[in-house]
Design a protein around this motif. Structure first.
Motif, mmCIF file in Angstrom:
data_model
loop_
_atom_site.group_PDB
_atom_site.id
_atom_site.type_symbol
_atom_site.label_atom_id
_atom_site.label_comp_id
_atom_site.label_asym_id
_atom_site.label_seq_id
_atom_site.Cartn_x
_atom_site.Cartn_y
_atom_site.Cartn_z
ATOM 1 N N ALA A 74 -2.667 2.333 5.605
ATOM 2 C CA ALA A 74 -3.976 2.257 4.951
ATOM 3 C C ALA A 74 -4.727 3.581 5.121
ATOM 4 C CB ALA A 74 -4.793 1.087 5.504
ATOM 5 N N GLU A 75 -4.646 4.179 6.291
ATOM 6 C CA GLU A 75 -5.292 5.474 6.511
ATOM 7 C C GLU A 75 -4.654 6.554 5.639
ATOM 8 O OE1 GLU A 75 -6.923 4.958 11.089
ATOM 9 O OE2 GLU A 75 -5.414 6.488 10.692
ATOM 10 N N LEU A 76 -3.344 6.485 5.459
ATOM 11 C CA LEU A 76 -2.654 7.477 4.637
ATOM 12 C C LEU A 76 -3.017 7.362 3.160
ATOM 13 C CD1 LEU A 76 0.908 7.503 6.244
ATOM 14 C CD2 LEU A 76 -0.856 9.279 6.414
ATOM 15 N N ALA A 77 -3.555 6.221 2.760
ATOM 16 C CA ALA A 77 -3.956 6.019 1.364
ATOM 17 C C ALA A 77 -5.326 6.634 1.055
ATOM 18 C CB ALA A 77 -3.959 4.525 1.032
ATOM 19 N N ALA A 78 -6.062 7.009 2.080
ATOM 20 C CA ALA A 78 -7.367 7.646 1.871
ATOM 21 C C ALA A 78 -7.165 8.966 1.116
ATOM 22 C CB ALA A 78 -8.049 7.890 3.208
ATOM 23 N N PRO A 79 -8.138 9.384 0.310
ATOM 24 C CA PRO A 79 -7.947 10.562 -0.553
ATOM 25 C C PRO A 79 -7.461 11.839 0.141
ATOM 26 C CG PRO A 79 -9.949 9.395 -1.155
ATOM 27 C CD PRO A 79 -9.427 8.742 0.089
#
Length: 120
Positions: A74-79
């Motif tokens: 989920a953190e890796l999906a941040a812009p």
């Protein structure tokens, strides 16, 4: 000539010619390691687990690896992280990437999750 690869190594292992581009994927600089000896080519901190996630995973009772994986993805999906991940994916198409971590168990760390993300 072999195809470029992505691999995970401990940062404390001596640099090897086959490492290609050496990328530190830990938020904190490894203890006891001189920067000159590390031969780090990149340190994209936006790809490292947040301090909160790292503390949860390594805190009292240690967090569940699958839950850690879910939260880290989920953190890796941040812009910002997604953009950095895209840059590493592009680089991985042309050069071998060695993801470096200080963790004692890289196979159950964020580095293994990141390796999977880069090779998917």
């Amino acid at each position: 000539m072999p195809a470029p690869a992505v691999r995970v190594r401990r940062v404390y292992e001596p640099p090897a010619p086959e490492d290609g581009v050496r990328v530190l994927v830990d938020r904190l600089w490894p203890r006891g390691l001189a920067k000159a000896d590390a031969r780090i080519d990149a340190w994209p901190k936006e790809l490292t687990p947040s301090t909160e996630l790292r503390r949860w995973y390594h805190g009292p009772g240690e967090g569940d690896h699958e839950e850690f994986r879910r939260r880290y993805e989920a953190e890796l999906a941040a812009p910002e992280a997604a953009a950095a991940l895209d840059r590493l994916r592009a680089l991985a198409k042309t050069a071998t990437l060695t993801l470096l971590t200080a963790t004692k168990h890289p196979e159950t760390s964020h580095a293994a999750v990141l390796e999977e993300e880069l090779t998917a």
